[in-house]
Design a protein around this motif. Structure first.
Motif, short mmCIF file in Angstrom:
data_model
loop_
_atom_site.label_atom_id
_atom_site.label_comp_id
_atom_site.label_asym_id
_atom_site.label_seq_id
_atom_site.Cartn_x
_atom_site.Cartn_y
_atom_site.Cartn_z
N LEU A 241 -72.72 25.75 -46.99
CA LEU A 241 -72.23 24.93 -48.08
C LEU A 241 -72.71 25.49 -49.41
N SER A 242 -72.05 25.10 -50.48
CA SER A 242 -72.46 25.47 -51.83
C SER A 242 -71.99 24.39 -52.78
N PRO A 243 -72.60 24.28 -53.95
CA PRO A 243 -72.14 23.28 -54.92
C PRO A 243 -70.66 23.41 -55.26
N GLU A 244 -70.13 24.63 -55.22
CA GLU A 244 -68.73 24.86 -55.60
C GLU A 244 -67.74 24.39 -54.54
N THR A 245 -68.20 24.18 -53.31
CA THR A 245 -67.28 23.81 -52.23
C THR A 245 -67.59 22.43 -51.64
N THR A 246 -68.28 21.60 -52.38
CA THR A 246 -68.65 20.27 -51.88
C THR A 246 -67.43 19.47 -51.45
N TYR A 247 -66.31 19.68 -52.11
CA TYR A 247 -65.12 18.89 -51.81
C TYR A 247 -64.66 19.04 -50.37
N LEU A 248 -65.04 20.12 -49.71
CA LEU A 248 -64.64 20.32 -48.32
C LEU A 248 -65.46 19.49 -47.34
N PHE A 249 -66.55 18.87 -47.81
CA PHE A 249 -67.47 18.20 -46.90
C PHE A 249 -67.68 16.72 -47.21
N ILE A 250 -67.06 16.22 -48.27
CA ILE A 250 -67.10 14.78 -48.54
C ILE A 250 -66.02 14.09 -47.72
N HIS A 251 -65.98 12.77 -47.79
CA HIS A 251 -65.02 11.98 -47.01
C HIS A 251 -63.59 12.47 -47.29
N GLY A 252 -62.95 13.05 -46.28
CA GLY A 252 -61.66 13.70 -46.47
C GLY A 252 -60.54 12.78 -46.86
N HIS A 253 -60.51 11.59 -46.27
CA HIS A 253 -59.42 10.66 -46.56
C HIS A 253 -59.44 10.27 -48.04
N SER A 254 -60.64 10.04 -48.56
CA SER A 254 -60.78 9.68 -49.97
C SER A 254 -60.39 10.84 -50.87
N LEU A 255 -60.84 12.05 -50.52
CA LEU A 255 -60.48 13.24 -51.30
C LEU A 255 -58.97 13.40 -51.35
N PHE A 256 -58.33 13.25 -50.21
CA PHE A 256 -56.89 13.44 -50.09
C PHE A 256 -56.12 12.41 -50.91
N ASP A 257 -56.44 11.13 -50.70
CA ASP A 257 -55.65 10.04 -51.28
C ASP A 257 -55.98 9.73 -52.74
N LYS A 258 -57.26 9.86 -53.10
CA LYS A 258 -57.69 9.41 -54.43
C LYS A 258 -57.78 10.51 -55.47
N LEU A 259 -57.91 11.75 -55.01
CA LEU A 259 -58.07 12.84 -55.97
C LEU A 259 -56.93 13.84 -55.91
N VAL A 260 -56.75 14.49 -54.77
CA VAL A 260 -55.83 15.62 -54.71
C VAL A 260 -54.37 15.18 -54.80
N VAL A 261 -53.97 14.17 -54.03
CA VAL A 261 -52.57 13.74 -54.07
C VAL A 261 -52.17 13.22 -55.46
N PRO A 262 -52.96 12.33 -56.09
CA PRO A 262 -52.58 11.91 -57.45
C PRO A 262 -52.47 13.07 -58.42
N LEU A 263 -53.38 14.03 -58.31
CA LEU A 263 -53.35 15.17 -59.21
C LEU A 263 -52.13 16.05 -58.93
N LEU A 264 -51.84 16.28 -57.67
CA LEU A 264 -50.65 17.05 -57.31
C LEU A 264 -49.38 16.39 -57.81
N LYS A 265 -49.30 15.08 -57.63
CA LYS A 265 -48.11 14.36 -58.07
C LYS A 265 -47.94 14.45 -59.59
N ALA A 266 -49.05 14.39 -60.31
CA ALA A 266 -48.98 14.50 -61.77
C ALA A 266 -48.47 15.88 -62.18
N VAL A 267 -48.96 16.92 -61.52
CA VAL A 267 -48.51 18.28 -61.81
C VAL A 267 -47.05 18.46 -61.42
#
Length: 337
Positions: A241-267
């Motif tokens: 692990l590294s500070p730069e890749t923390t997103y791969l190890f936090i709760h995946g469902h939350s990462l997917f639904d609350k961060l990445v999908v909203p950001l993708l949809k905005a883009v």
């Protein structure tokens, strides 16, 4: 009760023995949910050859009822873990169990049960959110290749902000303290709230403040754990692990639904609007405009579906680590001359 309800590696070995000598050996690979099938197919196909192949399956209702691990998605295949072997394997999300390194029963089960393979990352959702593949998801969705947002840079900065609190979370879980900073608490603190391409700096600033405040409270109330944080950080780094890749190890469902999908949809919204405006400018008459817009709108995809189907994670170092689990046991053999 049907014989299939008692399926085990021994059962599959016996079934394979009844096949023709020229038939390939079938290895059953149980996964946790429908969304996991494509991911594990991308892993297992490289180990198929003229002598063996994998069939990915989900547990039956009876197998789910006999679960021995009543936590999360893995409960769906818990009763199968004890029956794994060379002809029947289980493929699961690692959750925190990889990071706990045997300090809990679930972690020991994941790490030491033969023929149980895992994601190293928290879940498959994390790997679907692999930063280097997110621009491609936008292209698949919008058919517009212009880069208007740097996903890699943002997820790197986001990860660096989350890292200090993530180390606390793992340290507490390793001490069997699941309440002081639960995964739900983590989700609430690191959730970006409403996020767009224009407010990411503000999102990161607020995140930094929430993390700093929470760590201050944790240090004050948990002085013994506080002393172990540097050791926990070093341990996590040793696991890759590294500070730069923390997103791969936090709760995946939350990462997917609350961060990445909203950001993708905005883009994607911006890219679609840009492409539609381009069509309007280039159209010679109304009929062409209507036809071009109709054709384009029928060609664009759904962001969530495209993200789930993306296989950009196959280019990540973590994917090679996942695949590496299978190599010693299922290494593909060269065809005989």
């Amino acid at each position: 009760m049907k014989l299939a309800h008692h399926i085990s590696s021994q059962y599959m070995t016996a079934a394979n023995a009844l096949r023709s000598e020229k038939s390939r050996r079938k290895i059953i690979a149980y996964v946790e949910s429908y969304d996991d099938v494509l991911f594990w197919r991308t892993v297992l196909r490289r180990f198929e050859n003229e002598k063996q192949f994998f069939e990915i399956m989900l547990p039956t209702k009876e197998e789910k009822k006999r679960t021995v691990l009543g936590r999360g998605k893995r409960s769906a295949i818990g009763s199968l873990l004890q029956n794994t072997g060379h002809d029947m394997i289980a493929c699961v999300d690692a959750d925190y169990d990889y990071l706990l390194q045997g300090s809990s029963e679930g972690s020991r089960s994941l790490l030491h049960t033969p023929y149980v393979f895992h994601t190293f990352a928290y879940s498959i959702e994390n790997l679907q959110c692999y930063a280097k593949g997110l621009h491609d998801v936008c292209v698949m969705t919008t058919l517009n290749d212009r880069r208007i947002f740097d996903f890699e840079l943002f997820l790197k900065r986001y990860s660096e902000e989350v890292w200090p609190l993530f180390c606390w979370s793992v340290a507490l879980y390793r001490k069997f303290d699941y309440h002081t900073l639960s995964i739900t608490d983590m989700d609430n603190i690191i959730s970006p709230g409403r996020i767009t391409t224009g407010n990411t700096e503000d999102v990161l600033k607020k995140l930094r403040g929430r993390v700093k405040h929470k760590i201050g409270t944790l240090r004050q109330n948990n002085p013994r754990i506080s002393k172990t944080i540097p050791q926990t950080e070093q341990s996590l780094r040793s696991l890759g692990l590294s500070p730069e890749t923390t997103y791969l190890f936090i709760h995946g469902h939350s990462l997917f639904d609350k961060l990445v999908v909203p950001l993708l949809k905005a883009v994607c919204r911006k890219l679609i609007e840009e492409r539609e405006q381009e069509i309007r400018l280039l159209a010679i008459h109304k009929t062409q405009l209507s036809n071009e817009l109709s054709c384009y709108n029928n060609s664009i995809g759904d962001t969530v579906s495209m993200l789930k189907k993306s296989t950009a994670y196959t280019e990540s170092p973590l994917f090679e680590k996942i695949s590496g689990q299978f190599a010693p046991l299922f290494k593909s053999e060269e065809p005989e001359a």
